[in-house]
Design a protein around this motif. Structure first.
Motif, short mmCIF file in Angstrom:
data_model
loop_
_atom_site.label_atom_id
_atom_site.label_comp_id
_atom_site.label_asym_id
_atom_site.label_seq_id
_atom_site.Cartn_x
_atom_site.Cartn_y
_atom_site.Cartn_z
N GLN A 1034 33.24 60.84 23.14
CA GLN A 1034 33.11 62.04 22.84
C GLN A 1034 34.88 62.45 22.44
O GLN A 1034 35.32 63.16 23.13
CB GLN A 1034 32.64 63.11 23.97
CG GLN A 1034 32.20 64.29 23.30
CD GLN A 1034 31.14 64.91 24.24
OE1 GLN A 1034 30.55 64.22 25.07
NE2 GLN A 1034 31.18 66.20 24.24
N PRO A 1035 35.14 61.93 21.37
CA PRO A 1035 36.43 62.29 21.03
C PRO A 1035 36.72 63.73 20.55
O PRO A 1035 35.58 64.29 19.87
CB PRO A 1035 36.84 61.12 20.04
CG PRO A 1035 35.42 61.06 19.18
CD PRO A 1035 34.47 61.10 20.47
N VAL A 1036 38.08 64.29 20.54
CA VAL A 1036 38.18 65.36 20.24
C VAL A 1036 38.89 65.25 18.80
O VAL A 1036 39.48 64.43 18.62
CB VAL A 1036 39.39 66.43 20.95
CG1 VAL A 1036 39.62 67.77 20.05
CG2 VAL A 1036 38.65 66.78 22.09
N VAL A 1037 38.38 65.88 18.01
CA VAL A 1037 38.82 65.67 16.49
C VAL A 1037 39.30 66.94 15.77
O VAL A 1037 38.80 68.20 16.12
CB VAL A 1037 37.88 65.07 15.60
CG1 VAL A 1037 37.44 63.56 16.01
CG2 VAL A 1037 36.55 66.00 15.53
N MET A 1038 40.26 66.69 14.99
CA MET A 1038 40.79 68.12 14.11
C MET A 1038 39.88 67.90 12.93
O MET A 1038 39.58 66.67 12.39
CB MET A 1038 42.13 67.74 13.66
CG MET A 1038 42.68 68.73 12.74
SD MET A 1038 44.39 68.55 12.10
CE MET A 1038 45.38 69.09 13.55
#
Length: 1382
Positions: A1034-1038
């Protein structure tokens, strides 16, 4: 802290309360059963009682007639007027005497022992006698009795005798008392409390005799239609300290010294005002004459009034000069020093300048290598606080060995200052004072002494304290120790053996744990217990607890009980299994009850179905592990008790057990108001959630809905000195028996429940926020509070000196978790306070720290990273909070905001912080960790994705920015700002998450790369849940950026990409790596979380032949597979808006499903081919804001102080005094009151006067130069009554001699010694009392700054303030609300 009785004014008598039509023998409508027998057509007892009253009343008319007759006769015979008048007067006097006697001896119908039908009963002492009290047996017990057992049934009645003087002392020993079928036992009544001493001793061993069905052994049992009414003398149950207790009773502790062969004169210089040993000196006056001169100079230059103690070691006379001897004689008043000879033992305690009257000395001659005993000198003194202390010096020869020594210790008892009126406490009572440090084992017991000098807010204790106990509000958080009285005049006690005697119990306990117990069954008639002491009660076996309401159902009005069942003012201590067990029972009130030194969960709500129970102003402390349930057990018990696990399974203590709690709340719909959890092996208050009813309630097939039920009232509770957590809201218990599928024991701790309260416990209705209002949490080793679930709001709370102040954790079960709100507001976080702690009592860790880098106890060890607020996953909202005193040390990182360490889970960018304030002593506002101890490599998925949104710039000074880890390039752009000390980076932009779920590839690591930073990929391990068929990342992305995803093995056959926290039209482009020539089936689905079903509409993605075609319209359902690189490209763009805090859209979770049939075994890592082909130049989508330079005036909590008595007003005052040296270094002298600083213009003495009733500053006055000599006159006559006096000095001030007397008139116990040219800080009071908050600090010139910070209570009646309108007490209002909650 004693609350007003909110049960209402109960009538003098109680009706049967189980709703049945049965009327117990002795029942009278509207009155307490069982004062009288049943009411047939003619009630003889009532007739007798009435007739006795009528006799007293009917005599009045006859006397009146006689009076009239005499008056008529007097009119006819006027010559007999005088005689007639005398006769009439005599009759009136006789009448008055008669009526007085009748009134004095008339029975009180409120008092059960005054029932005229009672028969005195003295069965004697026969341990084989089995007593049955049945219909017609109405007994009054007046003498000590021992029997085998007592059964009270069929209207039988047993009442303990009493008298107005309370002079009876009745002890009943029995194996058990069973009350059933209309039977009744009374000791006192609510309106006629028992005055004498009543003791019920329950005796017997666990291996003796047979069990009584449903009750077992050694019990008081109340069966159907039974009545138990026990009402002891009412007293304040517990309160708080209002002044610090010092270790040993003295501010600097006691002093002990003993040494052999210490030749010469051993000398101690002692502060007469504080008992501090100032100097430790030795003068070898046997060998060196110059040593004699040094001693002489010490005495001549010493401050008058200083205490000097001298003891000879070996010999001191040979070179003790005559002039030195004369000096000792003149200055200390010695009579023996002039004649001191070789090897004489001599000891002296005197006062410089005090003369003979201040001196005590002793001398013994040396003969045959011995002095035949000690030369002992001792003298008593008082500190400025009024504490008596003794200084002792001794010297002797014993069998050729010279011995000398000193002692300084408190004597004559130690006075404790308390918040409430404790005049109901009596000499001989035992009290308990809670720990105010990390270890609950600093709790202490004391015995009360007679104290004529004590006020109603003071008691004197016999024993000297072994540990300090805080009695102040420190740094804005109420850390005052709880003080409870254990003694009651009704005692129920289990008789125990001197040691354990059964192998099973002896495995874990060296003492007998088979105590007595009280058990109440369903359909009882009446049970009310108040001000009863329970000691050595409970048994280490199921169902036998000090007080146990067993399957009683509704015990309030809802159950047909006209008067709510309650326990009030109980003292339950030194017990062997819990305190109060509420088992399948609803509507019980537990009030003002103490549970101290017990095994297993103390206040125990058992099966997960119990509701509407109210716990009001109870104190639990020293809650130790027990053996009954897995959650009761410590590590060794957990591993050692395996008879209920499946097969050879070995329990894991950290996850199966180790949850013992002072308040164990298994259903949220119960009310906790004003309680204190002051020390448990694991948790103070633990809310857990049973998915189904457990234990005996399981067969009732009641749906608990505990996870969905709104929280009951939680208000003004305090938790401290617990090891695992102060407050814990999380988890459940295992609700299935051990099996091959799950070998763990039934009811072991389980991670299977999540708190998500909804209206009416219906998940289709709106969420209802659980409100935690006014929590005080300090000195908890791990967590001040750990709270999982939502919606949850914590407000008006104070956290101090916890390992981690507060952690919010989400439901944590995405995609089933729909997202919720967790917010903390209007709260205060203190990293390391001025409560420095004290080593001992199982405090293991000590180091330096805090704003002054002093030695202090620590929550874990020297390196543990202390955090105020910890972010785990989210979303959380931290707003309107203040952080103080977070200062790292060379050993550890201490930060205001931190993150869960070694976090494998997700982290949402919707975590947001606003309107927070950081005090000047916060060096690390936020910290993302560094490789090393505790953080290890910091390479788990959650560690790497740590992030929060600084909404207003109150953390970073950059409004609307995001703060993440400095090495996370998925969230960065070229203008981001690194903050190296935080290991963090501040960026502008918009952010979301991609939840990647893979099947047939769960052991893979996933690498995600942003196209703009290909040299900085992020490698994610995944969660690797136990027994999971899939893996998740679950990566945080811009947003509005492109990414590629790679694997360290063959790409998964099935991959789901969920759009998390995407708003409508938010997008990213992703490229997933596969083997060339792979075939794909790609569809867009909408997943319904609650039903785990898919929407009927499924949209299929179609291939395009180029990236240009793919980018024409991001919303088209298309994909592009680049065979040259192996990258499958598609856009993730949200179609729908999100609702509230939901992770997904209002229509459900949008997800793309990718299915391949690729059978190749190559590694799907395309990075080498993807870049530079798809490299993008870093760009800024959202510009960085300008740095904020204007201080935030609305940031931080609006509250100055967080106390356990929020209805009281407190005034924060600070006094800083500095001498010339400190002033030259820029250290300011000032007085601070009510946000106003009064500073010095010139050197001198500054006095500020405050009205103690209103907190208004009445005036301030600076005395400098020659005016200083007028200070004492101003203090004595220039200040009005009921005033708080604050005094500070600046520079080297010549303190006038008469100031000491003036300070004594303002609260010191004696005139203090004031050094000229020193610094002085003083808090005093002008009035008729000496409040506990009075303080005086002095310091010699050149010794540094003198500071006082104090929270002073205002508007107290003791000050003489006019009685104000009673302030609204929210706790009492909530108690009434709880009573109506059915």
């Amino acid at each position: 802290m004693q609350g007003t009785d909110t049960r209402g004014s109960s009538p003098a008598f109680l009706r049967p309360q189980n709703g049945s039509s049965h009327r117990s023998s002795g029942y009278v409508p509207g009155r307490i059963a069982p004062l009288r027998p049943p009411l047939p057509s003619q009630n003889h007892a009532a007739a007798e009682f009435t007739s006795a009253r009528q006799e007293a009343q009917t005599s009045l008319p006859s006397l009146s007639v006689e009076q009239h007759r005499r008056q008529a006769e007097a009119n006819r015979h006027k010559n007999t007027l005088i005689c007639s008048a005398i006769s009439s007067l005599s009759l009136f006097v006789a009448l008055g005497i008669f009526l007085g006697i009748a009134s004095k001896y008339a029975p009180d119908e409120n008092c059960p022992d005054q029932n005229p039908r009672l028969k005195n009963w003295s069965p004697g002492k026969d341990p084989e006698k089995r007593v049955i009290i049945k219909k017609g047996d109405l007994f009054r017990l007046n003498s000590d009795t021992t029997v085998h057992s007592i059964v009270i049934q069929d209207g039988g009645l047993l009442v303990f005798g009493d008298d107005k003087e309370g002079s009876k002392n009745i002890t009943l020993r029995t194996r058990f008392i069973l009350i059933k079928d209309g039977g009744m036992l009374h000791v006192g009544a609510e309106k006629c409390r028992y005055k004498s001493k009543a003791t019920i001793i329950l005796y017997g061993k666990s291996n003796e005799g047979a069990d009584v069905p449903e009750f077992g052994k050694k019990f008081i049992g109340v069966g159907p239609e039974g009545t138990l009414e026990l009402h002891g003398h009412e007293k304040v149950s517990w309160t708080l300290l209002s002044k610090n207790i010092y270790f040993s009773g003295l501010a600097y502790g006691h002093y002990t010294f003993k040494k052999n062969f210490s030749r010469g004169l051993n000398v101690r210089v002692i502060n007469q005002d504080t008992a501090e040993v100032l100097e430790v000196l030795k003068f070898d006056t046997h060998e060196f004459a110059e040593e004699s001169l040094k001693l002489q100079n010490l005495l001549k230059n010493g401050h008058p009034g200083r205490i000097i103690a001298i003891a000879v070691g070996d010999s001191a006379a040979k070179n003790l000069l005559e002039e030195t001897r004369v000096t000792i004689q003149n200055l200390l008043g010695s009579k023996f020093v002039r004649g001191l000879s070789y090897r004489q033992a001599w000891a002296l305690v005197g006062v410089i300048g005090g003369g003979n009257s201040s001196c005590n000395e002793s001398v013994r001659n040396y003969e045959n290598h011995s002095t035949g005993g000690k030369a002992l000198a001792q003298k008593e003194f008082f500190t400025l606080d009024g504490q008596k202390f003794v200084v002792r010096a001794y010297s002797e020869w014993n069998d050729g060995v010279p011995i000398s020594g000193f002692q300084v210790e408190a004597v004559g008892g130690v006075i404790l200052n308390l918040l409430d009126d404790v005049s109901s406490w009596e000499p001989g009572d035992r009290i308990v004072v809670a720990s105010t440090d990390y270890s609950m084992y600093q709790t202490e017991e004391f015995t009360l002494l007679p104290c004529t000098e004590c006020t109603k807010h003071q008691v004197k204790v016999k024993e000297n304290p072994q540990f300090p106990h805080v009695g102040e509000v420190i740094d804005g958080v109420d850390m005052r120790a709880e003080v409870g009285v254990l003694t009651r005049n009704i005692l129920i006690k289990g008789e125990t053996e001197n040691t354990c005697y059964l192998e099973k119990e002896c495995q874990f306990f060296s003492y007998d744990t088979f105590g007595g117990h009280i058990k109440i069954l369903k359909n009882f008639t009446s049970v009310h217990l108040s001000y009863v002491e329970l000691k050595q009660m409970g048994q280490q076996q199921m169902g036998s607890y000090p007080v146990h309401f067993h399957l009683c159902g509704d015990v309030d009005e809802k159950g047909g009980y006209t008067f709510k069942t309650y326990l009030e003012g109980l003292s339950i201590h030194h017990c062997f299994s819990r305190c109060v067990t509420v088992h399948a029972t609803n509507g019980l009130l537990i009030k003002d009850t103490i549970g101290y030194d017990t095994l297993g969960h103390c206040f125990f709500i058992e099966d997960g179905i119990e509701q509407r129970n109210t716990l009001f102003h109870n104190l639990g402390l020293v809650t130790k592990p027990g053996t009954l349930l897995p959650t009761d057990r410590n590590s060794s018990m957990c591993i050692g008790i395996r008879d209920k696990v499946y097969g050879s399974y070995v329990p894991v203590p950290a996850t199966d057990c180790m949850a013992v709690s002072t308040f164990w709340i298994s259903h949220p719909n119960n009310h906790l108001i004003n309680n204190a959890a002051a020390g448990s092996q694991d948790a103070g208050i633990w809310y857990l959630f049973h998915r189904v009813a457990t234990g005996d309630s399981h067969s009732l097939a009641i749906e608990t809905k505990s996870e969905l039920t709104p929280l009951g009232i939680f208000y003004n509770n305090r938790v401290h000195s617990n090891f695992k957590a102060g407050l814990f809201i999380d988890k459940g218990v295992k609700t299935t028996n051990a099996s091959a599928d799950d070998p763990r024991e039934y009811l072991c701790l389980d991670n299977n429940a999540r708190f998500r309260p909804h209206q009416d416990a219906d998940p289709d209705k709106p969420r209802v926020a659980a409100l935690i209002d006014r929590l005080i949490s300090f000195k908890n080793n791990d967590h001040g509070a750990w709270v999982r679930g939502g919606d949850i709001l914590i407000q008006n709370s104070g956290f101090a000196d916890n390992g981690i102040g507060l952690t919010f954790a989400s439901d944590g079960s995405f995609p089933n978790d729909e997202g919720a709100s967790q917010e903390v507001s209007e709260s205060l976080f203190i990293g390391e306070s001025k409560n420095y702690g004290f080593q001992g009592g199982q405090n293991k860790y000590v180091g330096t720290g805090g704003i002054d880098n002093k030695t202090r106890t620590l929550p874990r060890n020297r390196t543990f990273p202390i955090r105020g607020f910890q972010i785990y996953d989210g979303p959380i909202h931290l707003t309107k909070c203040t952080f103080k005193n977070f200062v790292p040390t060379p050993d550890r990182f201490t930060s205001a905001v931190g993150f869960l360490m070694k976090n494998p889970w997700q982290m949402t960018p919707k975590n947001n912080i606003s309107f927070v304030k950081f005090g000047p002593n916060v060096s690390l506002k936020a910290f993302f960790g560094k490789p090393g101890p505790w953080f290890e490599e910091g390479d788990l998925d959650g560690d790497k994705n740590s992030i929060f949104h600084d909404l207003d710039g109150s953390v970073t000074d950059y409004r609307d920015t995001y703060v993440g880890r400095m090495d996370n390039y998925l969230i960065q752009h070229p203008k981001c700002i690194n903050i190296t000390e935080w290991s963090g980076v501040v960026c502008s932009g918009s952010y979301a998450q991609v939840y990647v779920q893979t099947w047939n590839g769960q052991n893979l690591s996933m690498t995600i790369v942003r196209d703009e930073y290909p040299a900085n990929p992020m490698v994610l391990r995944g969660i690797n849940q136990r027994a999971a068929a899939f893996q998740q990342y679950q990566p945080v992305v811009m947003l509005q950026k492109g990414y590629t995803i790679h694997w360290n093995g063959k790409a998964p056959n099935v991959t789901y990409l969920y759009l998390i926290n995407f708003s409508k039209n938010d997008w990213i482009r992703v490229g997933l790596c596969y083997q060339p020539k792979t075939d794909f089936l790609i569809v867009l689905e909408t997943f319904q979380r609650r039903s785990s079903a898919l929407s009927s509409k499924v949209e299929r993605y179609m291939p395009v032949s180029s990236m240009m075609e793919l980018e024409k319209n991001r919303s088209d359902k298309k994909f592009y597979f680049d065979n040259s690189t192996g990258l499958l490209f598609l856009f993730l763009q949200a179609k729908y808006n999100r609702d509230g805090h939901s992770y997904c859209s209002s229509q459900g979770c949008e997800r793309i499903k990718i299915v391949t049939k690729d059978s190749s075994k190559g590694i799907s890592n395309c990075m080498a081919k993807a870049y530079p082909k798809y490299y993008q130049v870093p760009t800024i989508i959202k510009q960085m804001p300008e740095k904020t330079t204007v201080p935030c005036t609305k940031c931080g909590t609006t509250q100055m102080i967080f106390t356990s008595d929020p209805h009281r007003n407190y005034l924060l005052v600070q006094v800083n005094s500095s001498d010339e040296k400190e002033s030259s270094k820029g250290q300011q002298a000032f007085i601070y009151v009510n946000d106003t600083i009064f500073s010095f213009k010139d050197n001198g003495i500054l006095i500020v006067v405050v009205d103690a009733c209103t907190g208004t500053v009445l005036g301030n006055k600076l005395f400098s130069g020659v005016d200083i000599r007028r200070v004492d006159g101003y203090l004595k006559s220039g200040i009005p009554q009921r005033s708080i006096i604050l005094l500070s000095t600046r520079g080297d001030v010549a303190i006038p001699n008469n100031l000491a007397e003036a300070l004594m008139s303002l609260g010191t116990a004696k005139p203090p010694y004031l050094q000229s040219n020193g610094s002085l800080a003083f808090l005093g009071f002008k009035g008729n009392i000496k409040p506990s908050w009075i303080k005086l600090f002095t310091s010699p010139a050149g010794h540094g700054l003198v500071q006082i910070e104090k929270y002073i209570p205002l508007q107290l009646e003791e000050y003489g303030c006019a009685r104000a309108i009673k302030s609204r007490q929210k706790d009492l209002e909530l108690l009434k609300k709880a009573a109506r909650s059915h």
